[in-house]
Scaffold this active site. Structure first.
Site, short mmCIF file in Angstrom:
data_model
loop_
_atom_site.label_atom_id
_atom_site.label_comp_id
_atom_site.label_asym_id
_atom_site.label_seq_id
_atom_site.Cartn_x
_atom_site.Cartn_y
_atom_site.Cartn_z
CB THR A 60 -0.97 0.02 1.20
OG1 THR A 60 -2.04 0.92 0.91
CG2 THR A 60 -0.29 0.42 2.49
CG HIS A 64 -4.76 2.40 3.24
ND1 HIS A 64 -3.88 2.45 2.18
CD2 HIS A 64 -5.04 3.69 3.55
CE1 HIS A 64 -3.64 3.73 1.87
NE2 HIS A 64 -4.35 4.50 2.70
CB CYS A 102 -3.90 6.65 5.07
SG CYS A 102 -5.18 7.47 4.10
#
Length: 203
Positions: free
Chosen positions: A42, A64, A47
């Site tokens: 990712t 996430h 985030c």
């Protein structure tokens, strides 16, 4: 033999030539858990992702999330909506790991992200709030954190190998400002096409 189910929300699967193995890319609001030997990937700005695994069986997964908490009414929304929020994203990931055969007492975590990647948004401190949330959540759940790379000002690309617990983090230090703005505002999927530079960190 334990029922090792592969649970997924993320659907972006591909073969990673660099690591010569199957890979799954997760986007904001997604998660993935697996007993298989693969890599979960990712890209994070403000985030946060939690990489959680059973250190004995190797069953592991990653989420996430974009914000620490949301409206409780969102719990009725599809997972892809609810999992944008840390509270739900953490519950979903842990529950799916346990359903897949992981044991709670064997769980360990590595946590990443929470970067203040846009100086204009520093007053909001979303990244810091996300980082503080995930630390507190795991502490409250008695899940040991064995590695972390949180806060700072850089986006990160994270590679998690759940079978071994290995994590590679690449700091994305050379990105155009408009790319960063697009990433944070719309979570565009094309960040991987940008030039990156920086050290790979091993945990």
């Amino acid at each position: 033999m334990a029922n090792l189910i592969e649970e997924q929300l993320a659907t972006n699967q591909y073969f990673d030539k660099t690591f010569n193995c199957d890979a799954v890319k997760i986007l904001p609001g997604e998660y993935y858990t697996t007993p298989r030997d693969l890599v979960i990937v990712t890209v994070l700005g403000s985030c946060v992702s939690a990489c959680i695994r059973d250190r004995v069986s190797g069953i592991g997964g990653m989420n996430h999330f974009m914000l620490p908490e949301g409206n409780p009414a969102d719990i009725n929304n599809p997972v892809s909506e609810s999992a944008r929020y840390g509270t739900y994203a953490m519950e979903v990931l842990i529950n799916q790991l346990l359903k897949s055969g992981a044991r709670r007492e064997n769980l360990e975590a590595k946590i990443f992200g929470g970067g203040n990647v846009l100086s204009g948004f520093s007053s909001i401190n979303i990244g810091e709030k996300n980082a503080a949330f995930v630390r507190k959540y795991l502490r409250d759940e008695n899940i040991r954190v064995v590695g972390e790379d949180l806060n700072d000002i850089y986006p990160r690309k994270v590679y998690f190998f759940p079978r071994t617990g290995r994590v590679l983090v690449k700091k994305l230090k050379q990105l155009h400002n408009n790319t960063l703005a697009s990433r944070e505002e719309s979570y565009a999927k094309k960040i991987n096409t940008s030039k990156v530079a920086g050290d790979v960190e091993l945990f």
